[in-house]
Design an enzyme around this catalytic site. Structure first.
Site, PDB file in Angstrom:
ATOM      1  N   ASP A  51     -16.226  -3.923  -4.329  1.00 53.90           N
ATOM      2  CA  ASP A  51     -16.256  -5.203  -3.627  1.00 53.90           C
ATOM      3  C   ASP A  51     -17.667  -5.759  -3.734  1.00 53.90           C
ATOM      4  O   ASP A  51     -18.638  -4.999  -3.817  1.00 53.90           O
ATOM      5  CB  ASP A  51     -15.860  -5.039  -2.152  1.00 53.90           C
ATOM      6  CG  ASP A  51     -15.399  -6.348  -1.529  1.00 53.90           C
ATOM      7  OD1 ASP A  51     -14.180  -6.515  -1.331  1.00 53.90           O
ATOM      8  OD2 ASP A  51     -16.251  -7.208  -1.231  1.00 53.90           O
ATOM      9  N   SER A  52     -17.786  -7.077  -3.730  1.00 51.74           N
ATOM     10  CA  SER A  52     -19.106  -7.704  -3.845  1.00 51.74           C
ATOM     11  C   SER A  52     -19.848  -7.727  -2.513  1.00 51.74           C
ATOM     12  O   SER A  52     -21.041  -8.049  -2.474  1.00 51.74           O
ATOM     13  CB  SER A  52     -18.983  -9.130  -4.389  1.00 51.74           C
ATOM     14  OG  SER A  52     -18.197  -9.915  -3.511  1.00 51.74           O
ATOM     15  N   CYS A  66      -2.830 -14.406  -3.335  1.00 56.15           N
ATOM     16  CA  CYS A  66      -2.522 -14.821  -1.961  1.00 56.15           C
ATOM     17  C   CYS A  66      -2.753 -16.317  -1.778  1.00 56.15           C
ATOM     18  O   CYS A  66      -2.821 -16.808  -0.650  1.00 56.15           O
ATOM     19  CB  CYS A  66      -3.365 -14.031  -0.953  1.00 56.15           C
ATOM     20  SG  CYS A  66      -5.146 -14.304  -1.098  1.00 56.15           S
ATOM     21  N   ARG A 116       0.836  -1.208   0.000  1.00 58.65           N
ATOM     22  CA  ARG A 116       0.000   0.000   0.000  1.00 58.65           C
ATOM     23  C   ARG A 116       0.870   1.257   0.000  1.00 58.65           C
ATOM     24  O   ARG A 116       0.555   2.240  -0.673  1.00 58.65           O
ATOM     25  CB  ARG A 116      -0.940  -0.013   1.208  1.00 58.65           C
ATOM     26  CG  ARG A 116      -2.086  -1.002   1.091  1.00 58.65           C
ATOM     27  CD  ARG A 116      -3.112  -0.821   2.194  1.00 58.65           C
ATOM     28  NE  ARG A 116      -2.739  -1.450   3.445  1.00 58.65           N
ATOM     29  CZ  ARG A 116      -3.158  -2.645   3.857  1.00 58.65           C
ATOM     30  NH1 ARG A 116      -3.966  -3.357   3.088  1.00 58.65           N
ATOM     31  NH2 ARG A 116      -2.790  -3.133   5.019  1.00 58.65           N
ATOM     32  N   ALA A 146     -16.628  -8.223  -9.388  1.00 57.66           N
ATOM     33  CA  ALA A 146     -15.439  -7.664 -10.023  1.00 57.66           C
ATOM     34  C   ALA A 146     -15.460  -7.819 -11.538  1.00 57.66           C
ATOM     35  O   ALA A 146     -15.183  -6.863 -12.274  1.00 57.66           O
ATOM     36  CB  ALA A 146     -14.188  -8.337  -9.450  1.00 57.66           C
TER      37      ALA A 146
END
Length: 399
Positions: free
Chosen positions: A246-247, A343, A208, A276
């Site tokens: 975001d969902s 990830c 970030r 998305a």
């Protein structure tokens, strides 16, 4: 202490200090051994080799020590003190601008099956094995001894990591509901009660910060934004606009609260609760039609949840990463920058890079690698356990 006996010759990985013993390596065990027990492990010759937590499954023993010792208060205190000392040495703990970090990262801190994240005065503990669950109170007491005045609360959150057990999340120590933490001078709400993982994705802190350096004057799209971490870093970096997607409606609400906490009344930010792939497809269509309400974007972040949690899902996961990155390549403006991540532990760096390369070729974009990213220092990788290197990322310049 109960004992587990290995097949002859199956101790080789343990001689290299790998902390997992797979079920296929076990010859037999004491009849009284049950899930969660602390066991001594003996070689086929009857020699001691390790102590760990036993659990039925592929990984049968998670090794906690290669010394023949008791897992007593002194053991837990020493391991937690070692973890804290490392975080202090690298400037992450006891930092006035940052009170958010991972204190214990499983195998990386020689405590397989245990995660502890610190948010201000609260530590969130998560067990990934029955043995760690059964040791939770002893660990919490050691944590209080080690952390001292740094800590006022310990929240235990393992309902999702041990779904086959009947347990409840809750405080093991303290009980404050102060959920505002600080990361690199930015404040954010942490939903350790209902949020994903321990409430925030601490592992993207360094990435970030890197994004902040690239954000000035750019139109930024943060996909899979969760609680908006990349979004408010982009805003501090001087982004022209930031769209968060975001969902999950809960995630979007928390993103809005976090942006407002840091940038009250700032109209550069807008959040969308949407799938998305649909959002990216819609952005591409609007851009082709000359409409500019969405995109084109100069900087896109793709930080999806794990597409593969086991090797059987690897093929479909790689197809998913290719498809997602292809959509981003089709959407991003010329001269844009793409931050893209995986990830999934079973997806290697080479797997991920090949998926992204395939996506770039399909979109017929010229792409250059600017950075190869990974997890931060408070998520250390045990040199004897390379599987711990789970976070992969690329920063790409797209012509």
């Amino acid at each position: 202490m109960k004992q587990v006996y290995l097949k002859y010759g199956k101790e080789e990985s343990l001689l290299r200090f790998h902390p997992w013993i797979f079920s296929g390596a076990i010859h037999h065990k004491d009849e009284s051994v049950i899930d969660g027990d602390t066991v001594r492990v003996l070689t086929g010759k009857g020699d001691f080799i390790a102590i760990g937590h036993y659990q039925e499954g592929s990984i049968a023993v998670r090794v906690l020590s290669f010394d023949d010792t008791e897992l007593d208060d002194a053991f837990w205190t020493a391991r937690l003190q070692s973890a804290l000392s490392m975080r202090i040495a690298i400037g992450i703990a006891d930092n006035p601008h940052n009170n958010t970090y991972r204190l214990v990262h499983g195998e990386g801190d020689n405590l397989p099956g245990l995660i502890i994240d610190v948010y201000g005065k609260t530590a969130v503990m998560q067990a990934h094995s029955i043995g760690m669950h059964q040791s939770r109170q002893q660990i919490a007491e050691a944590l209080v001894r080690v952390m001292g005045s740094r800590l006022e609360n310990i929240y235990y959150k393992s309902e999702t990591t041990l779904p086959f057990m009947e347990l409840e999340n809750g405080f093991l120590y303290g009980g404050s509901d102060d959920s505002i933490a600080v990361e690199n001078g930015l404040r954010f709400y942490v939903d350790w009660l209902r949020g994903q993982k321990t409430g925030f994705f601490v592992d993207q802190r360094d990435n970030r910060s890197l994004l902040e350096r690239y954000a000035k004057g750019k139109r930024v799209l943060n996909m899979f934004c969760y609680t908006g971490g990349f979004s408010f870093y982009a805003m501090r970096g001087g982004a022209r606009l930031v769209h968060s997607v975001d969902s999950s409606e809960k995630a979007i609400e928390l993103t809005r609260r976090n942006v407002e906490l840091n940038f009250p009344g700032d109209e550069r930010h807008e959040a969308f609760c949407e799938d998305a792939f649909k959002f990216l497809e819609g952005t591409k269509s609007l851009t082709q039609q000359g409409e500019t309400g969405r995109g084109p974007y100069d900087l896109i972040i793709l930080d999806p949840p794990a597409f593969a949690k086991h090797r059987g899902a690897l093929h479909n996961a790689l197809k998913g990463y290719t498809r997602l990155n292809n959509k981003a390549f089709e959407t991003i403006a010329p001269g844009g920058i793409l931050f893209t991540f995986s990830c999934s532990q079973v997806v290697t760096k080479d797997h991920f890079r090949n998926a992204v390369f395939t996506a770039a070729a399909q979109a017929r974009r010229k792409v250059r690698i600017l950075h190869q990213l990974h997890q931060p220092a408070d998520h250390p990788v045990n040199i004897y356990h390379p599987e711990g290197e789970y976070l992969k990322g690329l920063v790409l310049y797209v012509e």
